[in-house]
Design a protein around this motif. Structure first.
Motif, PDB file in Angstrom:
ATOM      1  N   UNK A  13       0.818  -1.211   0.000  1.00  0.00           N
ATOM      2  CA  UNK A  13       0.000   0.000   0.000  1.00  0.00           C
ATOM      3  C   UNK A  13       0.854   1.264   0.000  1.00  0.00           C
ATOM      4  N   UNK A  14       1.962   1.213   0.725  1.00  0.00           N
ATOM      5  CA  UNK A  14       2.794   2.407   0.870  1.00  0.00           C
ATOM      6  C   UNK A  14       3.522   2.752  -0.435  1.00  0.00           C
ATOM      7  N   UNK A  15       3.637   1.803  -1.325  1.00  0.00           N
ATOM      8  CA  UNK A  15       4.364   2.033  -2.579  1.00  0.00           C
ATOM      9  C   UNK A  15       3.445   2.087  -3.792  1.00  0.00           C
ATOM     10  N   UNK A  16       2.432   1.228  -3.836  1.00  0.00           N
ATOM     11  CA  UNK A  16       1.592   1.118  -5.033  1.00  0.00           C
ATOM     12  C   UNK A  16       0.841   2.417  -5.316  1.00  0.00           C
TER      13      UNK A  16
ATOM     14  N   UNK B  11       3.970  13.425  -4.255  1.00  0.00           N
ATOM     15  CA  UNK B  11       4.140  13.464  -2.808  1.00  0.00           C
ATOM     16  C   UNK B  11       3.187  14.464  -2.169  1.00  0.00           C
ATOM     17  N   UNK B  12       2.881  15.545  -2.871  1.00  0.00           N
ATOM     18  CA  UNK B  12       1.925  16.503  -2.333  1.00  0.00           C
ATOM     19  C   UNK B  12       0.534  15.894  -2.228  1.00  0.00           C
ATOM     20  N   UNK B  13       0.191  15.065  -3.215  1.00  0.00           N
ATOM     21  CA  UNK B  13      -1.145  14.490  -3.251  1.00  0.00           C
ATOM     22  C   UNK B  13      -1.250  13.196  -2.443  1.00  0.00           C
ATOM     23  N   UNK B  14      -0.252  12.304  -2.572  1.00  0.00           N
ATOM     24  CA  UNK B  14      -0.334  10.968  -1.965  1.00  0.00           C
ATOM     25  C   UNK B  14       0.443  10.837  -0.660  1.00  0.00           C
ATOM     26  N   UNK B  15       1.401  11.724  -0.427  1.00  0.00           N
ATOM     27  CA  UNK B  15       2.200  11.630   0.791  1.00  0.00           C
ATOM     28  C   UNK B  15       1.380  11.675   2.064  1.00  0.00           C
TER      29      UNK B  15
ATOM     30  N   UNK C 252       7.760   6.300   1.105  1.00  0.00           N
ATOM     31  CA  UNK C 252       7.740   7.761   1.140  1.00  0.00           C
ATOM     32  C   UNK C 252       9.122   8.405   1.109  1.00  0.00           C
ATOM     33  N   UNK C 253      10.152   7.625   1.283  1.00  0.00           N
ATOM     34  CA  UNK C 253      11.513   8.184   1.269  1.00  0.00           C
ATOM     35  C   UNK C 253      12.322   7.633   0.096  1.00  0.00           C
ATOM     36  N   UNK C 254      12.447   6.315   0.026  1.00  0.00           N
ATOM     37  CA  UNK C 254      13.277   5.718  -1.017  1.00  0.00           C
ATOM     38  C   UNK C 254      12.609   5.763  -2.389  1.00  0.00           C
ATOM     39  N   UNK C 255      11.306   5.426  -2.428  1.00  0.00           N
ATOM     40  CA  UNK C 255      10.605   5.375  -3.713  1.00  0.00           C
ATOM     41  C   UNK C 255      10.617   6.719  -4.454  1.00  0.00           C
TER      42      UNK C 255
ATOM     43  N   UNK D  98      12.407   9.855  -9.123  1.00  0.00           N
ATOM     44  CA  UNK D  98      13.025  11.071  -9.649  1.00  0.00           C
ATOM     45  C   UNK D  98      14.221  10.763 -10.539  1.00  0.00           C
ATOM     46  N   UNK D  99      14.850   9.610 -10.303  1.00  0.00           N
ATOM     47  CA  UNK D  99      16.015   9.240 -11.099  1.00  0.00           C
ATOM     48  C   UNK D  99      15.639   8.463 -12.356  1.00  0.00           C
ATOM     49  N   UNK D 100      14.835   7.446 -12.228  1.00  0.00           N
ATOM     50  CA  UNK D 100      14.519   6.624 -13.403  1.00  0.00           C
ATOM     51  C   UNK D 100      13.057   6.163 -13.406  1.00  0.00           C
ATOM     52  N   UNK D 101      12.154   7.038 -12.976  1.00  0.00           N
ATOM     53  CA  UNK D 101      10.731   6.709 -13.012  1.00  0.00           C
ATOM     54  C   UNK D 101      10.216   6.599 -14.443  1.00  0.00           C
ATOM     55  N   UNK D 102       9.184   5.801 -14.667  1.00  0.00           N
ATOM     56  CA  UNK D 102       8.656   5.607 -16.026  1.00  0.00           C
ATOM     57  C   UNK D 102       7.865   6.817 -16.517  1.00  0.00           C
ATOM     58  N   UNK D 103       7.843   6.980 -17.807  1.00  0.00           N
ATOM     59  CA  UNK D 103       7.031   8.018 -18.441  1.00  0.00           C
ATOM     60  C   UNK D 103       5.947   7.333 -19.261  1.00  0.00           C
ATOM     61  N   UNK D 104       4.689   7.582 -18.899  1.00  0.00           N
ATOM     62  CA  UNK D 104       3.560   6.929 -19.561  1.00  0.00           C
ATOM     63  C   UNK D 104       2.805   7.965 -20.370  1.00  0.00           C
ATOM     64  N   UNK D 105       2.774   7.770 -21.679  1.00  0.00           N
ATOM     65  CA  UNK D 105       2.051   8.678 -22.565  1.00  0.00           C
ATOM     66  C   UNK D 105       0.560   8.364 -22.487  1.00  0.00           C
ATOM     67  N   UNK D 106      -0.238   9.354 -22.168  1.00  0.00           N
ATOM     68  CA  UNK D 106      -1.680   9.169 -22.051  1.00  0.00           C
ATOM     69  C   UNK D 106      -2.407  10.267 -22.807  1.00  0.00           C
TER      70      UNK D 106
END
Length: 333
Positions: A231-234, A257-261, A305-308, A313-321
């Motif tokens: 739950x904390x990551x998904x 983080x502003x919305x889900x943190x 909330x810290x590591x994820x 920010x380093x290699x998160x996916x980019x999803x075209x929608x």
């Protein structure tokens, strides 16, 4: 017996007056007493040997021994009934079960022994395996078996590691299958798998830190933890994937983080508050629950909330929608 652990060999409906059967029972007991986990000095509570001693000393001609003088092969039932009436034989009444129809045929009997003090789980498992191996090799039919009240716990120690690993793997696979549907992007699922693997390692390491043994309670908590910590990551991963691809990864992480943190942190805090009363319990099981759930909350929340966010920010996916897909995905969250 000073911390010794009782065990017993249970023998079924065999021809106890047979030379071969008595010889096999003696051989079986000799092997049991020779085991390193068995206290040989205390010997065995052996009704059969004591019966032969009684019959031999009685001088009754109806009690016939074999040519080598070792085994009672004639008048066995009569000698047994007479022996069980003696002060020395009364203690064996509960060790022999007769057929209620004739009160002479033995349905089951047991011969007791004592394990040495077994401290570690490895010693207990070894003791269980070696005693079972000895009776398994017996030629008696039906096959005898060895049993003790403590063997149920020894057997748990024997299977707990592979069962825990299997449970964790099944839970991990189930969670990742669901995440592959909800998170869509393979990189998001991969990041989720990496986080879960790291969390599992941390949870296993916490057992040593909390001095918690790996048993049925802690194994169940570890398996349940997979469903709790996801739950904390998904939620963070999912919301990150709904952000506009035109924004940079850092900007998307900030929005996420502003919305889900706050809600994720609030969920962690309420879970922690819910288990606080268990910390004051005197029962070991409740204290184990408290320690493991505190660890689950801390480890799951810190990774989510810290590591994820750093990983995204380093290699998160980019999803075209499309615009419609973005609004629908944001509405789901």
């Amino acid at each position: 017996h000073g911390g010794r652990i009782p065990t017993a060999v249970y023998i079924g409906n065999v021809n106890y007056s047979s030379y071969e059967v008595q010889e096999e029972i003696d051989r079986l007991l000799d092997e049991i007493l020779a085991l390193p986990s068995i206290d040989e000095d205390l010997g065995a509570d052996d009704w059969l040997t004591d019966l032969r001693t009684f019959a031999n000393s009685s001088g009754n001609p109806a009690y016939v021994f074999s040519n080598d003088g070792k085994y009672l092969i004639g008048g066995f039932s009569a000698a047994l009934q007479a022996y069980l009436q003696q002060p020395d034989g009364v203690r064996y009444e509960d060790d022999i079960i007769f057929d209620p129809n004739d009160n002479t045929t033995i349905i089951y009997s047991r011969i007791g022994a004592q394990h040495n003090l077994l401290v570690t789980a490895a010693e207990q498992v070894d003791a269980l395996i070696e005693t079972q191996d000895v009776v398994e090799e017996s030629s008696l039919n039906p096959k005898p078996f060895v049993a003790s009240f403590t063997y149920q716990f020894y057997d748990l120690n024997r299977i707990i590691v592979p069962e825990t690993v299997q449970g964790l793997l099944f839970a991990l696979v189930a969670v990742l299958i669901i995440c592959s549907v909800m998170l869509v992007h393979p990189l998001s699922v991969f990041i989720c798998a990496i986080l879960l693997g790291m969390i599992i390692v941390n949870l296993l390491g916490s057992l040593f830190w909390w001095t918690i043994d790996l048993n049925s309670v802690s194994a169940i908590n570890l398996t349940m933890a997979i469903g709790l910590v996801i739950d904390y990551s998904a939620h963070v991963l999912h919301f990150f994937g709904t952000q506009p691809s035109s924004k940079s990864k850092k900007e998307r992480v900030i929005l996420t983080m502003q919305e889900m943190g706050p809600p994720v942190l609030l969920g962690a805090c309420t879970t922690f508050l819910g288990v606080i009363p268990l910390g004051f319990a005197s029962n070991t099981i409740f204290r184990t629950f408290f320690r493991q759930f505190v660890t689950i909350v801390f480890v799951g929340c810190s990774h989510g909330l810290v590591l994820l966010p750093v990983m995204l920010a380093r290699f998160g996916p980019t999803i075209e929608r499309s615009s419609d897909e973005k609004s629908k995905a944001a509405a789901v969250v």
